[in-house]
Design an enzyme around this catalytic site. Structure first.
Site, short mmCIF file in Angstrom:
data_model
loop_
_atom_site.label_atom_id
_atom_site.label_comp_id
_atom_site.label_asym_id
_atom_site.label_seq_id
_atom_site.Cartn_x
_atom_site.Cartn_y
_atom_site.Cartn_z
N ASP A 1 0.83 -1.20 0.00
CA ASP A 1 0.00 0.00 0.00
C ASP A 1 0.87 1.26 0.00
O ASP A 1 2.01 1.23 0.45
CB ASP A 1 -0.85 0.09 1.27
N1 URA Z 1 -1.20 -5.98 3.86
C1 URA Z 1 -1.66 -4.70 3.89
O1 URA Z 1 -2.67 -4.43 4.50
N2 URA Z 1 -0.95 -3.78 3.23
C2 URA Z 1 0.17 -4.03 2.54
O2 URA Z 1 0.75 -3.12 1.96
C3 URA Z 1 0.63 -5.35 2.53
C4 URA Z 1 -0.08 -6.30 3.20
#
Ligand code: URA
Length: 243
Positions: A102
């Site tokens: 993310d």
């Molecule tokens: N899980 C999440 O919630 N975000 C990420 O970036 C990776 C795994």
């Protein structure tokens, strides 16, 4: 003769799945003709164009990148935000991220131009372990931690069993820190798992991908994987993983 989507993926244009989308949306030509059929076989002498650009085979390259927070796991962004490929300005190969983190998540992200490799690393069938450090709001109970370990219901199905360990807690600030290892990669999985038990993630970092760590790197840094590491990763994905 090879399948068209495989050739496009191997040329480093996109992952296999993305290559399939390019074909079905009419972006791919073989010898000047648009090809929409996914099973089409091509031979080395065929001229392939993707979005009007002739396909050239690149040497595969593999990087381990420490993604900083506030960066998009993509090769371009409509809104002009920073993307992961901005950290490789000198590189001539067209690399892309292996899966994604993310915007607000930092940590270990592999980058390559090898679409087949990407497919192997991200396909849910292969169970590559990924370890995260999550700072969450509040202090989850034992029962809630067991729920995370066993599997929890999200809107797109149950999560597979995970390893979960509380590293520390801060009663005064009402937060706690967890190490969590998951073997699949649903969208925003870690954040959604903690949300589901009522303890939203405040900060998230991916510390490990299989046996790889961020040792010696700072946010924004990268290093090439060694040929042996690439081999080991392929081996892991082919032979499954012991949970
Ligand atoms: N899980 C999440 O919630 N975000 C990420 O970036 C990776 C795994």
């Amino acid at each position: 003769m090879e399948r068209l989507q495989k050739v496009i993926a191997q040329a480093g244009v996109a992952s296999r799945r993305k290559a399939e989308e390019l074909i079905t949306s009419g972006k791919v030509k073989v010898n000047g003709q648009v090809v929409l059929e996914l099973g089409t076989k091509v031979k080395p002498s065929d001229e392939i164009e993707v979005n009007g650009i002739p396909l050239e085979k690149e040497e595969p390259v593999y990087f381990l990148f420490y993604k900083p927070r506030g960066v998009i796991s993509s090769v371009k962004d409509d809104k002009g935000r920073k993307v992961v490929t901005d950290f490789f300005p000198e590189l001539k190969e067209r690399i892309f991220p292996v899966g994604r983190l993310d915007y607000d998540t930092s940590g270990l992200l592999l980058m390559t131009n090898d679409g087949e490799f990407t497919n192997q690393m991200t396909h849910p069938r292969y169970h590559i372990p990924k370890t995260y450090i999550a700072k969450v709001k509040g202090i989850p109970s034992k029962t809630q931690i067991i729920q995370l370990q066993k599997g929890i219901k999200l809107e797109d199905g149950m999560t597979a069993p995970a390893k979960v360990k509380m590293l520390s807690l801060d009663k005064r600030k009402n937060s706690s820190i967890f190490e969590l290892t998951i073997y699949e990669g649903k969208n925003r999985q870690v954040r959604r798992m903690f949300e589901a038990i009522g303890h939203p993630v405040l900060k998230l970092k991916r510390e490990r991908f299989a046996f790889l760590t961020l040792d010696g790197l700072s946010p924004g840094d990268s290093r090439e994987l060694t040929p042996h590491e690439v081999k080991q990763l392929r081996h892991l994905s082919q032979n499954g993983n012991q949970r």
